[in-house]
Design a protein around this motif. Structure first.
Motif, PDB file in Angstrom:
ATOM      1  N   VAL A 299      19.823 -35.341 -14.921  1.00 61.55           N
ATOM      2  CA  VAL A 299      18.842 -36.088 -15.722  1.00 61.55           C
ATOM      3  C   VAL A 299      17.655 -35.158 -15.958  1.00 61.55           C
ATOM      4  O   VAL A 299      16.768 -35.038 -15.109  1.00 61.55           O
ATOM      5  N   LYS A 300      17.638 -34.533 -17.085  1.00 62.60           N
ATOM      6  CA  LYS A 300      16.671 -33.467 -17.346  1.00 62.60           C
ATOM      7  C   LYS A 300      15.332 -34.035 -17.815  1.00 62.60           C
ATOM      8  O   LYS A 300      15.275 -35.018 -18.556  1.00 62.60           O
ATOM      9  N   THR A 342      13.913 -45.303 -24.981  1.00 66.82           N
ATOM     10  CA  THR A 342      15.368 -45.248 -25.001  1.00 66.82           C
ATOM     11  C   THR A 342      15.835 -43.801 -25.057  1.00 66.82           C
ATOM     12  O   THR A 342      15.159 -42.918 -25.579  1.00 66.82           O
ATOM     13  N   GLY A 343      17.011 -43.575 -24.468  1.00 69.12           N
ATOM     14  CA  GLY A 343      17.626 -42.254 -24.539  1.00 69.12           C
ATOM     15  C   GLY A 343      16.992 -41.196 -23.664  1.00 69.12           C
ATOM     16  O   GLY A 343      17.174 -40.001 -23.911  1.00 69.12           O
ATOM     17  N   VAL A 344      16.253 -41.595 -22.620  1.00 75.07           N
ATOM     18  CA  VAL A 344      15.577 -40.588 -21.780  1.00 75.07           C
ATOM     19  C   VAL A 344      16.271 -40.411 -20.423  1.00 75.07           C
ATOM     20  O   VAL A 344      15.814 -39.622 -19.597  1.00 75.07           O
ATOM     21  N   GLY A 345      17.346 -41.165 -20.159  1.00 70.08           N
ATOM     22  CA  GLY A 345      18.105 -40.930 -18.934  1.00 70.08           C
ATOM     23  C   GLY A 345      18.085 -42.050 -17.923  1.00 70.08           C
ATOM     24  O   GLY A 345      18.483 -41.844 -16.774  1.00 70.08           O
ATOM     25  N   PHE A 514       8.715 -39.389 -22.141  1.00 72.07           N
ATOM     26  CA  PHE A 514       9.388 -38.970 -23.361  1.00 72.07           C
ATOM     27  C   PHE A 514      10.005 -37.589 -23.149  1.00 72.07           C
ATOM     28  O   PHE A 514       9.507 -36.782 -22.353  1.00 72.07           O
ATOM     29  N   ILE A 515      11.089 -37.346 -23.835  1.00 68.04           N
ATOM     30  CA  ILE A 515      11.750 -36.046 -23.742  1.00 68.04           C
ATOM     31  C   ILE A 515      11.019 -35.048 -24.641  1.00 68.04           C
ATOM     32  O   ILE A 515      10.750 -35.331 -25.819  1.00 68.04           O
ATOM     33  N   GLY A 521      16.464 -29.291 -25.960  1.00 66.92           N
ATOM     34  CA  GLY A 521      17.357 -28.140 -26.081  1.00 66.92           C
ATOM     35  C   GLY A 521      18.318 -28.050 -24.909  1.00 66.92           C
ATOM     36  O   GLY A 521      19.503 -27.742 -25.077  1.00 66.92           O
ATOM     37  N   LEU A 522      17.812 -28.317 -23.710  1.00 61.76           N
ATOM     38  CA  LEU A 522      18.689 -28.291 -22.532  1.00 61.76           C
ATOM     39  C   LEU A 522      19.734 -29.395 -22.601  1.00 61.76           C
ATOM     40  O   LEU A 522      20.896 -29.188 -22.227  1.00 61.76           O
TER      41      LEU A 522
END
Length: 613
Positions: A299-300, A342-345, A514-515, A521-522
Motif C-alpha cells: 500500500v504505497k 477513493t482509490g488510495v488503498g 491523497f496519492i 508512478g510507483l
C-alpha cells in the motif's frame, strides 16, 4: 421473618418472586434462561431450575412437584408425601403421554385439587405449539382451557402451622422466549404471571467460578491472589453465558490438565471449538514485526495508515485490544475504520492485513455495504427470523465466522448501510458476539473488523443537488484529516443519531492521504509488473516491455488524484491488458515463448507493436 424466608433472600430472583406471590397467581410463565443451573445457599451450590422450584415450594406445604413434557408425558419430580401426586392425577397417568384432551383434564386435576398442595411444571412448553401466532384448533383449545383454569382456580388454605396461608396449586410453564406462547395468555391479567429468568451477572459468574474451581480441584485461591484474579478474569470473559456453560468450561479445562490461569484458553475452545490460537503463534509476531516494509510496498504512499494499522495488530497479538474495558477478552481482536479518498488503498490494506496475519486468502471476508441499504438487509448478515423465507440458510456473516473464527472482515463503504443494519455492529464491537435468526451465538473475539468510508470527500450542493468535492489534493494532509474526521463524527452523531457506534470505533479511525504523482508512478509500475507476472504464471509466456513501450503506456494512463490508484488500474485494462490479450490470443503464444512489446499505439482499440522472441 422465619428461617426459610431468610434463606430465600439469597436465592435466585425468579424463585423469590414465585414463592412470594403464590397467593395471587394461579399460573406462571418462566421464560429465558430456563435451562441453566442456579446458585443457591449454602455453599453456594448449583441446582437445575426445577429443583430450585421444588425447594421454594416445599416449605409452604406443597406435597409434590409433577413434571410434564411433550415427549415423555407426566413424571414425578419430587414428593414430600408418598402417593399425593398419584392420588390427584389418578392411576396410570404418571409415565404416560396423554392426548390433548386428557392433558387438559390433568391440568384441571392439579389446579383444582382440594386435598393436597401440588404444583405442575410444563417443561419444554415452547414445543407445544408450532407457531404462537397461528395456533391449530387443538393448540387453541389447550391454551384457552388453561386461561379458564387460571381465572376459576381457588386458593387453598394449608401449609405448616407457622406458614398457614391460602395458596394456589400453580401451573408453571417453562418457555425459551416470552413470545413462545400465545400473546393473549401472556397478557391475560393478574392470575397469569410471566417471570423472566435472566442470564447470570458478573457477581454470580464470579461465585460460580470459585465454586467450580474448588469442585474440580483447580484452585482454592485466597482473596487478592493470582488465582483469584484469574477466576475473576474468567468470569468477565464468560459474559452472556450460562452457569451451566461455566461448569462445562471448567470441566473441559480439568480434562485437559489446565490450571486456573489457562481458563481463558478453555473459554476460547468452548466458544469456537478450536484449540490452536493463531494469535499466539510465534511466527505471527515475527510476521507483524517484519511486516512494515511489506505493507508499505503493498500500500504505497500511506505511511501513517500503515503504522497505525501495525500498532493495532501488535495490540491484538498481545491480547490488549480493549484492555481498558471491564471485559476486554470478549471484544474483537482489532477494530479499524479507514476513511479518505477513493482509490488510495483502503481495501488493499485490509486485504494485506489478512494476508499478513493469517497468511491465506480465505481469511478475508468482504461485505459491500451498498448492498445493505434496505431495512430488511440485516437478515442477510444474521439470518431471517423464524417463519420467514431463508430462515434455514442462516446469516452470511454469522455462518462464515462460525466456519472460520479467525478472520479479517471488511465492511466496505459503511455509510451506505441502513441505520438498522448498523445497529447490529453495536453488539459486535462491544461484546464480540452476535445471535443470529436461528438463536445461535457467533463470537467475533478472534476477528479483525475493518470499516471503510468515503465520508468527508464529497458533499451535496443544496442548489444543484450534485456532489461536489469537499477536499482535494492541494490541501495539507492535516487539513484533509480534520475535515474527514469532523464529517464522520457529524454523520454518525447528527445524521444517523448513532453516537454510540462512533464511540465504539474510538481512536481507530485512520484517514488516508491523497496519492501524490510520485506515488502514482510507483503504483503504475507495480500494476504493470503484476500483469506481466500473471501472464507468466498462468501461461508461461514471458512479456518484455521496452522503455519506449512503458513510456507509451504511462502516457495513456494519466493519473487523477480524484480516482487514485483504481483509476490507473482501469486505464491499464484498456491500454495494456486488452491489447496484450489480443496479441497472445491471435499469435497463439506457446508456453516458454517470449513476447517483446516495442510500443503502444493509440486508437480505438489500442494496439501493441510487438514481436516474438
Amino acid at each position: 421473618m422465619n428461617g426459610w424466608s431468610k434463606r430465600l433472600t439469597d436465592w435466585p430472583p425468579f424463585a423469590r418472586e414465585l414463592q412470594g406471590t403464590l397467593s395471587v397467581h394461579a399460573q406462571y410463565i418462566l421464560h429465558g434462561n430456563v435451562r441453566d443451573r442456579f446458585l443457591v445457599p449454602p455453599g453456594p451450590m448449583s441446582l437445575p431450575l426445577v429443583d430450585v422450584l421444588w425447594e421454594a415450594l416445599r416449605p409452604d406445604g406443597y406435597r409434590a412437584l409433577i413434571r410434564y413434557d411433550p415427549v415423555t408425558g407426566f413424571s414425578l419430580h419430587a414428593e414430600a408425601e408418598k402417593g399425593a401426586a398419584a392420588h390427584a392425577l389418578g392411576t396410570g397417568v404418571l409415565g404416560s403421554a396423554p392426548s390433548a384432551d386428557r392433558l387438559m383434564a390433568q391440568l384441571a386435576a392439579v389446579s383444582q385439587a382440594g386435598t393436597a398442595r401440588l404444583a405442575l411444571v410444563l417443561d419444554f412448553a415452547s414445543r407445544l405449539v408450532v407457531s404462537p401466532a397461528h395456533l391449530s384448533q387443538d393448540e387453541h383449545d389447550l391454551f384457552r382451557y388453561a386461561l379458564k383454569l387460571a381465572e376459576t382456580a381457588i386458593p387453598r388454605l394449608g401449609g405448616p402451622p407457622e406458614r398457614q396461608a391460602a395458596l394456589f396449586n400453580p401451573l408453571i410453564w417453562l418457555v425459551d422466549g416470552e413470545r413462545d406462547l400465545p400473546a393473549w395468555l401472556m397478557a391475560s391479567g393478574a392470575r397469569v404471571r410471566p417471570i423472566g429468568v435472566p442470564f447470570p451477572g458478573l457477581d454470580e459468574r464470579t461465585k460460580a467460578a470459585r465454586m467450580l474451581a474448588r469442585e474440580f480441584g483447580l484452585v482454592d485461591p485466597p482473596e487478592d491472589s493470582d488465582g483469584a484474579r484469574a477466576l475473576e478474569a474468567f468470569a468477565r470473559q464468560t459474559d452472556g453465558m450460562r452457569t451451566r456453560d461455566l461448569h462445562e468450561i471448567v470441566r473441559l479445562a480439568w480434562d485437559r490438565g489446565m490450571g486456573a490461569t489457562e481458563l481463558p484458553d478453555a473459554v476460547r475452545i468452548y466458544k469456537l471449538g478450536i484449540e490452536d490460537n493463531l494469535w499466539r503463534r510465534g511466527e505471527l509476531r515475527k510476521r507483524i514485526q517484519e511486516g512494515e516494509s511489506w505493507l508499505h510496498d503493498r500500500v504505497k504512499g500511506q505511511r501513517r495508515a500503515v503504522l497505525k494499522t501495525l500498532d493495532i495488530l501488535k495490540r491484538a497479538a498481545l491480547g490488549l485490544s480493549g484492555a481498558q474495558a471491564t471485559s476486554p477478552g470478549t471484544r474483537p481482536r482489532g477494530i479499524l475504520f479507514f476513511a479518505g479518498p477513493t482509490g488510495v488503498g483502503k481495501t488493499e490494506l485490509a486485504k494485506a492485513v489478512a494476508a499478513l496475519v493469517f497468511g491465506e486468502a480465505d481469511s478475508f471476508l468482504r461485505f459491500d455495504m451498498s448492498e445493505f441499504s434496505a431495512e430488511h438487509a440485516a437478515d442477510r448478515l444474521i439470518g431471517a427470523p423464524p417463519g420467514y423465507v431463508g430462515f434455514e440458510a442462516g446469516g452470511e456473516l454469522t455462518s462464515a465466522v462460525r466456519r472460520m473464527p479467525f478472520r479479517v472482515i471488511l465492511f466496505d463503504e459503511i455509510e451506505k448501510a441502513h441505520p438498522l443494519v448498523l445497529d447490529k455492529f453495536l453488539q459486535i464491537l462491544e461484546d464480540g458476539r452476535l445471535t443470529d435468526g436461528q438463536g445461535m451465538t457467533t463470537y467475533f473475539s478472534e476477528c479483525v473488523l475493518v470499516f471503510t468510508s468515503n465520508l468527508g470527500i464529497y458533499r451535496e450542493d443544496p442548489a444543484t443537488r450534485r456532489k461536489v468535492r469537499t477536499v482535494d489534493e492541494t490541501m495539507a494532509p492535516e487539513e484533509v484529516r480534520a475535515i474527514v474526521l469532523e464529517t464522520v463524527k457529524e454523520h454518525f452523531t447528527d445524521r444517523l443519531n448513532r453516537p454510540e457506534l462512533l464511540n465504539r470505533f474510538g481512536d481507530n479511525i485512520v484517514v488516508f492521504d491523497f496519492i501524490s504523482p510520485e506515488v502514482a508512478g510507483l503504483i503504475f509500475d507495480g500494476q504493470v509488473d503484476n500483469i506481466i507476472r500473471a501472464v507468466e504464471e498462468q501461461h508461461r509466456v514471458r512479456v518484455e516491455l521496452t522503455p519506449r513501450a512503458r513510456a507509451d503506456l504511462r502516457a495513456r494512463c494519466p493519473f487523477s488524484p480524484e480516482n487514485g490508484g483504481r483509476g490507473i488500474g482501469n486505464a491499464l485494462e484498456s491500454a495494456f491488458i486488452n491489447p496484450l490479450a489480443r496479441e497472445l490470443f491471435d499469435r497463439d503464444a506457446v508456453p516458454g515463448s517470449t513476447l517483446r512489446i516495442l510500443g503502444v499505439d493509440g486508437g480505438d482499440p489500442v494496439t501493441l507493436r510487438a514481436e516474438p522472441r
